[in-house]
Scaffold this motif. Structure first.
Motif, PDB file in Angstrom:
ATOM      1  N   ALA A  19      -0.835   0.374  -6.744  1.00  0.00           N
ATOM      2  CA  ALA A  19       0.048   0.078  -5.620  1.00  0.00           C
ATOM      3  C   ALA A  19      -0.284  -1.278  -4.998  1.00  0.00           C
ATOM      4  O   ALA A  19       0.606  -2.033  -4.597  1.00  0.00           O
ATOM      5  CB  ALA A  19      -0.053   1.182  -4.564  1.00  0.00           C
ATOM      6  N   ALA A  20      -1.577  -1.600  -4.915  1.00  0.00           N
ATOM      7  CA  ALA A  20      -1.983  -2.883  -4.338  1.00  0.00           C
ATOM      8  C   ALA A  20      -1.483  -4.043  -5.200  1.00  0.00           C
ATOM      9  O   ALA A  20      -1.038  -5.074  -4.676  1.00  0.00           O
ATOM     10  CB  ALA A  20      -3.505  -2.936  -4.214  1.00  0.00           C
ATOM     11  N   LYS A  21      -1.535  -3.877  -6.516  1.00  0.00           N
ATOM     12  CA  LYS A  21      -1.025  -4.921  -7.417  1.00  0.00           C
ATOM     13  C   LYS A  21       0.493  -5.047  -7.289  1.00  0.00           C
ATOM     14  O   LYS A  21       1.041  -6.143  -7.300  1.00  0.00           O
ATOM     15  CB  LYS A  21      -1.416  -4.599  -8.861  1.00  0.00           C
ATOM     16  CG  LYS A  21      -2.899  -4.723  -9.146  1.00  0.00           C
ATOM     17  CD  LYS A  21      -3.236  -4.258 -10.550  1.00  0.00           C
ATOM     18  CE  LYS A  21      -4.728  -4.333 -10.826  1.00  0.00           C
ATOM     19  NZ  LYS A  21      -5.081  -3.786 -12.151  1.00  0.00           N
ATOM     20  N   MET A  22       1.174  -3.907  -7.175  1.00  0.00           N
ATOM     21  CA  MET A  22       2.624  -3.925  -6.975  1.00  0.00           C
ATOM     22  C   MET A  22       2.985  -4.681  -5.709  1.00  0.00           C
ATOM     23  O   MET A  22       3.906  -5.496  -5.688  1.00  0.00           O
ATOM     24  CB  MET A  22       3.164  -2.492  -6.865  1.00  0.00           C
ATOM     25  CG  MET A  22       3.257  -1.710  -8.141  1.00  0.00           C
ATOM     26  SD  MET A  22       4.024  -0.097  -7.821  1.00  0.00           S
ATOM     27  CE  MET A  22       5.712  -0.599  -7.436  1.00  0.00           C
ATOM     28  N   LEU A  23       2.231  -4.391  -4.642  1.00  0.00           N
ATOM     29  CA  LEU A  23       2.547  -4.939  -3.327  1.00  0.00           C
ATOM     30  C   LEU A  23       2.545  -6.462  -3.336  1.00  0.00           C
ATOM     31  O   LEU A  23       3.348  -7.098  -2.661  1.00  0.00           O
ATOM     32  CB  LEU A  23       1.537  -4.412  -2.312  1.00  0.00           C
ATOM     33  CG  LEU A  23       1.823  -4.683  -0.841  1.00  0.00           C
ATOM     34  CD1 LEU A  23       3.118  -4.005  -0.412  1.00  0.00           C
ATOM     35  CD2 LEU A  23       0.667  -4.199   0.020  1.00  0.00           C
ATOM     36  N   ARG A  24       1.661  -7.044  -4.129  1.00  0.00           N
ATOM     37  CA  ARG A  24       1.557  -8.505  -4.168  1.00  0.00           C
ATOM     38  C   ARG A  24       2.804  -9.152  -4.751  1.00  0.00           C
ATOM     39  O   ARG A  24       3.087 -10.322  -4.496  1.00  0.00           O
ATOM     40  CB  ARG A  24       0.325  -8.920  -4.981  1.00  0.00           C
ATOM     41  CG  ARG A  24      -0.991  -8.652  -4.268  1.00  0.00           C
ATOM     42  CD  ARG A  24      -2.128  -9.414  -4.922  1.00  0.00           C
ATOM     43  NE  ARG A  24      -2.487  -8.891  -6.226  1.00  0.00           N
ATOM     44  CZ  ARG A  24      -3.425  -7.970  -6.430  1.00  0.00           C
ATOM     45  NH1 ARG A  24      -4.074  -7.453  -5.393  1.00  0.00           N
ATOM     46  NH2 ARG A  24      -3.722  -7.568  -7.645  1.00  0.00           N
ATOM     47  N   GLU A  25       3.560  -8.408  -5.567  1.00  0.00           N
ATOM     48  CA  GLU A  25       4.724  -8.970  -6.250  1.00  0.00           C
ATOM     49  C   GLU A  25       6.056  -8.436  -5.748  1.00  0.00           C
ATOM     50  O   GLU A  25       7.096  -9.010  -6.026  1.00  0.00           O
ATOM     51  CB  GLU A  25       4.624  -8.711  -7.760  1.00  0.00           C
ATOM     52  CG  GLU A  25       3.444  -9.392  -8.432  1.00  0.00           C
ATOM     53  CD  GLU A  25       3.526 -10.911  -8.326  1.00  0.00           C
ATOM     54  OE1 GLU A  25       4.642 -11.445  -8.267  1.00  0.00           O
ATOM     55  OE2 GLU A  25       2.456 -11.554  -8.299  1.00  0.00           O
ATOM     56  N   LEU A  26       6.034  -7.324  -5.028  1.00  0.00           N
ATOM     57  CA  LEU A  26       7.283  -6.702  -4.593  1.00  0.00           C
ATOM     58  C   LEU A  26       8.055  -7.580  -3.617  1.00  0.00           C
ATOM     59  O   LEU A  26       7.502  -8.011  -2.607  1.00  0.00           O
ATOM     60  CB  LEU A  26       7.009  -5.354  -3.918  1.00  0.00           C
ATOM     61  CG  LEU A  26       6.868  -4.122  -4.792  1.00  0.00           C
ATOM     62  CD1 LEU A  26       6.532  -2.924  -3.920  1.00  0.00           C
ATOM     63  CD2 LEU A  26       8.129  -3.860  -5.595  1.00  0.00           C
ATOM     64  N   PRO A  27       9.350  -7.813  -3.879  1.00  0.00           N
ATOM     65  CA  PRO A  27      10.180  -8.574  -2.934  1.00  0.00           C
ATOM     66  C   PRO A  27      10.866  -7.667  -1.917  1.00  0.00           C
ATOM     67  O   PRO A  27      11.729  -8.118  -1.167  1.00  0.00           O
ATOM     68  CB  PRO A  27      11.207  -9.225  -3.864  1.00  0.00           C
ATOM     69  CG  PRO A  27      11.383  -8.230  -4.968  1.00  0.00           C
ATOM     70  CD  PRO A  27      10.050  -7.548  -5.151  1.00  0.00           C
TER      71      PRO A  27
END
Length: 295
Positions: A271-279
């Motif tokens: 989730a933390a990795k997703m958060l860095r890229e989620l628009p």
């Protein structure tokens, strides 16, 4: 979700405006009551010296003025209530307010200095994501530019590779029903290969497992809830997220990590990795005692 309440942690800066905009959009789409909360340090209330008491009054009056200005910007479309609360920390105050009001969601903004359209976890969000037993929504930088009329165009639920996504699916279904938004079940296939492993075999195994997880999740959906299912692939989680299509009014739901204590949040590595890229905004849902990890 109608009849429920959403707590938004408000501060008089861009991050607070982003949080208020996202919370307004969610409240408007789901017909929820919006509780706008400003948290003051508890030591301001425990003053015994007259000068300190005057400072407390100044803080409270200024906070109420900022709340009134924020309220005026919302217009009459969203039912709202304004509150000033005292707590040892901003996060603690928001959790207490969520309990007090029986809120189903806490909304906060990204840390200042974040990239436009992305979320950066600051100290408040970090504390919430380690201690809240209420779902937490993170508003990306620039959320204040998204009009409330945008509503919620789609809900994407990131289904993990471990079983036990009951709480996450329940929250996703509730939000989909409340906002009348379509539901997308998403499995992220990250192929971080151990040294020497056959790449083709690993990719095949990972994709098949992702398909099985999605099929199980679809079967667990209640009658009348339709959902599309998608497997995102890439050499890393970040690549997989960047390769997906995202709608302007989309909301992503993820479950808290297996490291979380039951009914509390802990943002997992995926989730933390997703958060860095989620628009788009992310909502983190606490796992239950019976459920496993979903991130």
């Amino acid at each position: 979700m109608g009849g429920t309440r959403i707590v938004v942690g408000y501060t008089a800066n861009d991050s607070g405006a982003d949080a208020l905009a996202l919370a307004t959009r969610l409240a408007s789409a789901s017909e929820a009551l919006l509780d706008v909360v400003m948290v003051l340090p508890s030591e301001a209330r425990n003053s015994v010296v007259p000068a300190d008491a005057g400072y407390e009054r100044h803080l409270k009056e200024r906070s109420r003025r900022w709340l009134a200005e924020a309220s005026a910007s919302l217009g009459d479309d969203v039912a709202q209530s304004l509150h000033v609360r005292y707590a040892e920390s901003f996060a603690e105050g928001l959790i207490a307010a969520a309990h007090e009001f029986g809120a189903s969601l806490i909304v906060v903004g990204a840390a200042r200095g974040g990239i436009l359209g992305r979320s950066r976890i600051g100290s408040v969000a970090g504390e919430l994501l380690h201690s809240s037993d209420v779902p937490v929504a993170l508003a990306p930088a620039g959320s204040r530019e998204v009009p409330a009329a945008q509503g919620v165009s789609r809900i994407t639920t990131a289904i993990g590779t471990r079983p036990g996504a009951d709480a996450l699916l329940e929250a996703s279904v509730a939000l989909a029903r409340a906002t009348l938004a379509p539901l997308r079940l998403l499995s992220l296939v990250s192929i971080d290969l151990p040294a020497g492993m056959d790449e083709g075999l690993a990719e095949l195994t990972s994709t098949v497992h992702a398909d099985e997880v999605l099929l199980t999740a679809r079967r667990a959906l209640p009658t009348g809830i339709e959902a599309t299912a998608e497997v995102a692939e890439g050499p890393t989680i970040e690549d997989a997220v960047r390769g997906l299509e995202w709608h302007a009014g989309e909301i992503v739901l993820v479950g808290s990590s297996r490291l979380a204590t039951p009914h509390h949040l802990f943002l997992g590595s995926t989730a933390a990795k997703m958060l860095r890229e989620l628009p788009v905004p992310m909502i983190v849902v606490p796992r239950t005692a019976a459920s496993g990890a979903t991130s």
